[in-house]
Write an enzyme that holds these catalytic residues in place. Structure first.
Site, PDB file in Angstrom:
ATOM      1  N   GLN A  68       4.085  -5.570   6.621  1.00  0.00           N
ATOM      2  CA  GLN A  68       4.622  -4.304   6.114  1.00  0.00           C
ATOM      3  C   GLN A  68       4.913  -4.371   4.613  1.00  0.00           C
ATOM      4  O   GLN A  68       5.778  -3.667   4.106  1.00  0.00           O
ATOM      5  CB  GLN A  68       5.875  -3.914   6.894  1.00  0.00           C
ATOM      6  N   SER A  69       4.160  -5.190   3.896  1.00  0.00           N
ATOM      7  CA  SER A  69       4.375  -5.359   2.458  1.00  0.00           C
ATOM      8  C   SER A  69       4.061  -4.088   1.679  1.00  0.00           C
ATOM      9  O   SER A  69       2.929  -3.588   1.696  1.00  0.00           O
ATOM     10  CB  SER A  69       3.492  -6.503   1.949  1.00  0.00           C
ATOM     11  N   ASN A  70       5.062  -3.583   0.957  1.00  0.00           N
ATOM     12  CA  ASN A  70       4.850  -2.458   0.042  1.00  0.00           C
ATOM     13  C   ASN A  70       3.974  -2.888  -1.130  1.00  0.00           C
ATOM     14  O   ASN A  70       3.157  -2.117  -1.629  1.00  0.00           O
ATOM     15  CB  ASN A  70       6.195  -1.955  -0.484  1.00  0.00           C
ATOM     16  N   CYS A  84       1.589  -5.115  -1.117  1.00  0.00           N
ATOM     17  CA  CYS A  84       0.175  -5.194  -0.725  1.00  0.00           C
ATOM     18  C   CYS A  84      -0.445  -3.804  -0.595  1.00  0.00           C
ATOM     19  O   CYS A  84      -1.581  -3.583  -1.016  1.00  0.00           O
ATOM     20  CB  CYS A  84       0.047  -5.986   0.575  1.00  0.00           C
TER      21      CYS A  84
END
Length: 325
Positions: free
Chosen positions: A72-74, A76
């Site tokens: 859930q990396s913003n 990325c």
């Protein structure tokens, strides 16, 4: 160095008073800096870093970007969007196993065209050199963006952000005493420290730690001071700094990265229902809870003007639907 960037976002982001919450917490005046409105694939603070990092990749004639994070990396998701704009290939190293259904940031990263590699326990780019060697053997020229975009190049986005904030404060005839924000990979914190020195911003930074794990063997404080020291050197800032000078509030990270507790849920509900502003469960929910705890317990002087720097993260809300219901 401060101006060497590629325009990817909508700036300046708004600086507003949270009027209902200022009434509720009547000992304080509460403001918000809306970096959730930067515009890059639903926005977030990483857009500021990527304007500098993607420009460096283009200047070095790279055609492929590699970066890493949680599913859930913003960072990325915004990197994938930045690569779409710049015409670069994007490879993401994401922790965990491949899920049956993509949702939240993971879904958006895929829709934006990123090649996704699932890396099990490794979510901070531990496998980046293996992937880089493989891709370069296939004829690509790779540019590796560190975890969270946190190096001096990325931090320049927040040096520039301090200039933006200072101009808004002058325009609004406003002084901010304390700035609260989520600190996880260190680039934003380092950039704000450097920007404060360059632009003479007299606000105290209160970074709220989100992740108690180290990054590639280094504590967050060590990551921040390394970037700051390099910045002092490159930007001709004549100042000494020690590890003890890097303040990080670790009172709220005990449950671990990405673990949503009642604290985060209550903070999200409080801002949403009073001001119509959405936080995310991992970063801003935890940091906003930390700020409210400071205000409730009067850990900072009353009558202070307090700013919450909203770093974005909206898509992750949908991943945490059960916890938020």
């Amino acid at each position: 160095m401060i101006n060497n960037k590629l325009n990817l976002g909508f700036f300046p982001t708004p600086l507003n008073e949270l009027k209902k919450l200022s009434k509720k917490y009547s000992d304080y005046n509460i403001f918000i800096k809306r970096d959730d409105n930067t515009g890059l694939a639903s926005g977030g603070n990483k857009t500021r870093k990527l304007e500098y990092l993607i420009k460096q990749a283009i200047d070095e004639n790279c055609d492929t970007i590699i970066t890493a994070g949680a599913q859930q990396s913003n960072h990325c998701r915004q990197t994938a969007a930045a690569c779409s704009i710049a015409g670069l290939k994007c490879h993401l190293l994401l922790g965990g196993e491949k899920p049956e259904i993509y949702d939240g940031n993971l879904l958006l990263s895929s829709v934006l065209g990123a090649d996704i590699h699932f890396t099990g326990e490794n979510r901070k780019g531990e496998d980046k050199e293996i992937l880089k060697n493989k891709l370069e053997n296939e004829g690509n020229k790779c540019f590796v963006i560190p975890y969270g975009g946190s190096n001096l190049t990325g931090a320049m986005g927040f040096v520039n952000a301090v200039k933006e904030l200072k101009e808004q404060l002058i325009e609004q005839k406003l002084k901010i005493d304390y700035i609260f924000f989520a600190s996880s990979s260190g680039g934003m914190q380092a950039g704000l420290i450097l920007g404060k020195e360059i632009y003479q911003l007299n606000s105290e930074l209160i970074p709220i730690s989100i992740d108690k794990d180290e990054t590639n063997g280094f504590s967050l404080e060590e990551v921040v001071i390394d970037i700051v020291k390099e910045g002092f050197q490159k930007l001709d800032i004549n100042k000494e700094i020690q590890l003890d000078d890097i303040y990080l509030n670790r009172d709220y990270d005990k449950d671990g990265y990405g673990v949503v507790t009642n604290n985060e849920v209550n903070a999200i509900n409080e801002l949403a229902k009073n001001e119509g502003v959405l936080l995310d469960p991992v970063y801003t929910g935890r940091a906003f809870y930390g700020m409210l705890d400071f205000l409730k317990e009067k850990k900072i002087p009353t009558n202070s003007n307090v700013l919450f720097w909203h770093t974005g993260g909206l898509p992750a809300i949908f991943k945490y639907a059960k916890e938020l219901k």
